[in-house]
Design a protein around this motif. Structure first.
Motif, PDB file in Angstrom:
ATOM      1  N   ALA A  99       0.758  -1.149   0.001  1.00 41.96           N
ATOM      2  CA  ALA A  99       0.072   0.090   0.012  1.00 41.96           C
ATOM      3  C   ALA A  99       0.798   1.268  -0.025  1.00 41.96           C
ATOM      4  O   ALA A  99       1.972   1.241  -0.655  1.00 41.96           O
ATOM      5  CB  ALA A  99      -1.059  -0.036   1.193  1.00 41.96           C
ATOM      6  N   ARG A 234       4.983  -2.131 -11.162  1.00 48.29           N
ATOM      7  CA  ARG A 234       5.527  -0.871 -10.879  1.00 48.29           C
ATOM      8  C   ARG A 234       6.406  -1.068  -9.618  1.00 48.29           C
ATOM      9  O   ARG A 234       6.299  -1.988  -8.784  1.00 48.29           O
ATOM     10  CB  ARG A 234       4.595   0.464 -10.933  1.00 48.29           C
ATOM     11  CG  ARG A 234       3.411   0.495  -9.809  1.00 48.29           C
ATOM     12  CD  ARG A 234       2.640   1.687 -10.174  1.00 48.29           C
ATOM     13  NE  ARG A 234       1.862   1.691  -8.716  1.00 48.29           N
ATOM     14  CZ  ARG A 234       0.563   2.300  -8.876  1.00 48.29           C
ATOM     15  NH1 ARG A 234       0.173   3.188 -10.183  1.00 48.29           N
ATOM     16  NH2 ARG A 234      -0.479   2.575  -8.052  1.00 48.29           N
ATOM     17  N   SER A 236       6.304   0.708  -6.836  1.00 49.23           N
ATOM     18  CA  SER A 236       5.912   0.892  -5.383  1.00 49.23           C
ATOM     19  C   SER A 236       4.354   0.868  -5.682  1.00 49.23           C
ATOM     20  O   SER A 236       3.818   1.069  -6.802  1.00 49.23           O
ATOM     21  CB  SER A 236       6.349   2.258  -4.623  1.00 49.23           C
ATOM     22  OG  SER A 236       5.618   2.342  -3.511  1.00 49.23           O
ATOM     23  N   TYR A 237       3.414   0.840  -4.567  1.00 46.97           N
ATOM     24  CA  TYR A 237       2.198   1.044  -4.442  1.00 46.97           C
ATOM     25  C   TYR A 237       1.515   0.221  -5.342  1.00 46.97           C
ATOM     26  O   TYR A 237       0.684   0.883  -6.418  1.00 46.97           O
ATOM     27  CB  TYR A 237       1.916   2.652  -4.588  1.00 46.97           C
ATOM     28  CG  TYR A 237       0.631   3.032  -4.234  1.00 46.97           C
ATOM     29  CD1 TYR A 237      -0.146   2.275  -3.340  1.00 46.97           C
ATOM     30  CD2 TYR A 237       0.076   4.504  -4.513  1.00 46.97           C
ATOM     31  CE1 TYR A 237      -1.445   2.841  -2.703  1.00 46.97           C
ATOM     32  CE2 TYR A 237      -1.257   4.679  -4.116  1.00 46.97           C
ATOM     33  CZ  TYR A 237      -1.947   3.977  -3.187  1.00 46.97           C
ATOM     34  OH  TYR A 237      -3.052   4.511  -2.930  1.00 46.97           O
ATOM     35  N   GLN A 332      13.172  -1.981   0.913  1.00 47.35           N
ATOM     36  CA  GLN A 332      11.652  -1.733   0.434  1.00 47.35           C
ATOM     37  C   GLN A 332      11.654  -0.273  -0.233  1.00 47.35           C
ATOM     38  O   GLN A 332      10.776   0.123  -0.491  1.00 47.35           O
ATOM     39  CB  GLN A 332      10.611  -1.888   1.472  1.00 47.35           C
ATOM     40  CG  GLN A 332      10.393  -3.424   2.197  1.00 47.35           C
ATOM     41  CD  GLN A 332      10.224  -4.445   0.847  1.00 47.35           C
ATOM     42  OE1 GLN A 332       9.930  -4.171  -0.199  1.00 47.35           O
ATOM     43  NE2 GLN A 332      10.511  -5.693   1.341  1.00 47.35           N
ATOM     44  N   SER A 333      12.811   0.406  -0.076  1.00 49.13           N
ATOM     45  CA  SER A 333      12.825   1.615  -0.431  1.00 49.13           C
ATOM     46  C   SER A 333      13.859   1.719  -1.867  1.00 49.13           C
ATOM     47  O   SER A 333      13.589   2.415  -2.732  1.00 49.13           O
ATOM     48  CB  SER A 333      13.358   2.747   0.578  1.00 49.13           C
ATOM     49  OG  SER A 333      14.472   2.439   1.241  1.00 49.13           O
ATOM     50  N   LYS A 335      15.112  -0.017  -4.557  1.00 46.27           N
ATOM     51  CA  LYS A 335      14.407  -1.387  -5.273  1.00 46.27           C
ATOM     52  C   LYS A 335      15.338  -2.174  -6.108  1.00 46.27           C
ATOM     53  O   LYS A 335      15.039  -3.031  -6.774  1.00 46.27           O
ATOM     54  CB  LYS A 335      13.156  -0.740  -6.118  1.00 46.27           C
ATOM     55  CG  LYS A 335      12.161  -0.123  -5.130  1.00 46.27           C
ATOM     56  CD  LYS A 335      11.608  -0.966  -4.076  1.00 46.27           C
ATOM     57  CE  LYS A 335      10.639  -0.293  -3.302  1.00 46.27           C
ATOM     58  NZ  LYS A 335       9.496   0.030  -3.814  1.00 46.27           N
TER      59      LYS A 335
END
Lengths: 338, 172
Positions: A99, A234, A236-237, A332-333, A335
């Motif tokens: 999310a 993509r 993220s999100y 998680q940041s 990638k």
């Protein structure tokens, strides 16, 4: 949105009684999934029972050396909780893979467990969907099925469970505490979600009127060797095409304990004990990881649009296990996948 | 559902919110989202309705200091909460530092996503979880910009974070 009445529960018993009294009642907490589904008329409860004022918050150490996470704990609070982040980095990582910051602030632990599939046909009330309208058929089986399940699906339903958090909870063997008209009980997370079979309208094994009160983690074992690797369209999100939660205990150059769960591939987090057992006692190696991957994916079938998930999952499992063994979990940041 | 579509006989529920420092008492249907309450009842149209399904972030506001998608919040559930919208952050004559940074960096084109971007960015700085440019981008991923002003948005946030860090060092 179909009109509904609203009840703000003052106690857990209040909420349980309200659910039993009115079959069209639904519990609401963070609302990030349910409100969305209500806007599409996928869900049309006659009454919402708001449980957000109940004392189900907080992350508390247990006597067994684990953590008890109140069902109303927001996803962000759990991911950034100092003890949770330190002792269960696999869980924190999985939550942060899912999310957005805004949604994680609103979404709760219990709600994350109960979120519904993002299969596009489930969301489109103009199409057939056995999960939304039992007996109407499955549009995804022969339609756009890029996101559909490759494991554990049935003729009736090929939906996937969308959660990242639950994949880590499956690997960590979390216990789910629930309370209902017949009292309190606890069940392993593996027994909470179900495969679709011929009743895909039922995502979970909870009885009517049962409310999730907490999630309990056993004492931590995977602080060093773990990785949550999520692959999506993509950076993220976006929901997972395939995700892997890998956790290892390694001693003397051998894997002592292995835990391995997949997201994005089935109606529930996918875990096969035999695949983990293949790793236990072995030295960490690409060959051992590949063997475990093949066992975990045994029986996988594609529907056309999602055929790619089978080789993708195999490679993702090997990669995540390599990251875990190396003590180099997926960021998680940043990638880049190492 | 917009409040103007109020259905005959529909249940009305009292709700009290503190919006940008001002106490507001309303009677609303339970189905009214916080976004529709802000825009249609309070005429605070700075908060934008983009996707109305929690995918774009244009409706981001601060509820009790936390950034959330106002489109997915039922207003009745936020009874008693403190809400800050873009109108509560700054004024044209007295910009919030984040607003000033967005202007200085030209961090927009059409501007539709900007109120949500700025509310989200203010919360990001307050949360203190982002340190690197990668982390800023990741923790802003809930705010889409279809004009693609992302690089300038990230730079504006980086400026404010650097300023905040500098101010903190000066104070210590």
């Amino acid at each position: 949105m179909t009109p509904f009445s609203y009840l703000r529960a003052q106690s857990l018993q209040d909420a349980i009684a309200a659910l039993a009294a009115e079959p069209g009642s639904r519990v609401i907490a963070g609302g990030t999934n349910l409100v969305d589904l209500m806007k599409y008329d996928v869900e049309a409860p006659r009454r919402l029972v708001d449980i957000t004022r109940l004392p189900l918050h907080g992350v508390i150490p247990t006597d067994a050396g684990g953590l008890r996470i109140g069902a109303l704990t927001p996803n962000s609070d759990l991911a950034y909780h100092p003890q949770a982040a330190r002792d269960y980095p696999l869980l924190a990582s999985a939550i942060l893979a899912g999310a957005s910051a805004q949604l994680r602030n609103a979404a709760t632990t219990g709600g994350n467990l109960l979120q519904r599939t993002r299969c596009p046909y489930f969301y489109d009330v103009a199409t057939a969907c056995n999960k939304r309208a039992p007996g109407s058929g499955c549009s995804a089986r022969t339609g756009i099925n890029r996101n559909a399940a490759i494991l554990g699906a049935s003729e009736a339903c090929v939906a996937t469970h969308p959660s990242d958090m639950c994949v880590a909870l499956a690997a960590l063997e979390a216990i789910v505490h629930v309370e209902g008209p017949n009292g309190a009980r606890a069940l392993p997370i593996a027994d909470l979600h179900r495969l679709p079979g011929d009743a895909p309208e039922r995502d979970v094994t909870l009885d009517r009127g049962e409310i999730i009160t907490a999630v309990e983690l056993p004492s931590p074992r995977f602080g060093r060797h773990h990785s949550y690797l999520k692959l999506r369209d993509r950076l993220s999100y976006a929901f997972a095409l395939v995700s892997v939660a890998a956790a290892l205990e390694i001693a003397g150059g051998r894997v002592v304990t292995a835990r391995l769960a997949l997201g994005g591939v089935a109606h529930k987090p996918w875990r096969i004990r035999e695949a983990e057992a293949l790793l236990e006692g072995a030295a960490p190696s690409r060959a051992a990881f590949a063997e475990a991957a093949d066992r975990l994916l045994q029986g996988a079938v594609g529907l056309g649009g999602n055929d790619f998930k089978i080789p993708l999952a195999r490679r993702a499992i090997i990669r995540a296990l390599t990251q875990a063994a190396d003590g180099a979990p997926q960021s998680q940041s940043r990638k880049v996948i190492n | 559902m917009d409040q103007n579509d109020r259905r005959p006989g529909a249940e009305l529920v009292p709700v009290t919110l503190v919006v940008n420092g001002e106490t507001r008492r309303l009677e609303i249907e339970p189905a009214v989202t916080l976004l529709d309450l802000l825009r249609e009842r309070l005429h605070l149209t700075g908060t934008k309705k983009g996707c109305d399904q929690g995918q774009c972030g244009a409706c981001t506001v601060l509820v009790d200091g936390r950034r959330v998608n106002a489109c997915l919040q039922l207003a009745v559930m936020r009874d008693g909460c403190d809400v800050v919208t873009i109108e509560g952050l700054g004024t044209p004559d007295d910009l919030h530092p984040m607003q000033a940074a967005f202007v200085a960096r030209d961090a927009f084109q059409c501007g539709y996503c900007t109120p949500g971007q700025i509310c989200s960015a203010v919360a990001l700085v307050a949360e203190g979880q982002a340190r690197t440019p990668d982390e800023i981008r990741e923790l802003m991923s809930g705010n889409l910009c279809r004009c693609g002003a992302y690089s300038n948005i990230a730079a504006a946030i980086g400026d404010v974070m650097a300023g905040a860090a500098g101010a903190k060092e000066a104070a210590e």
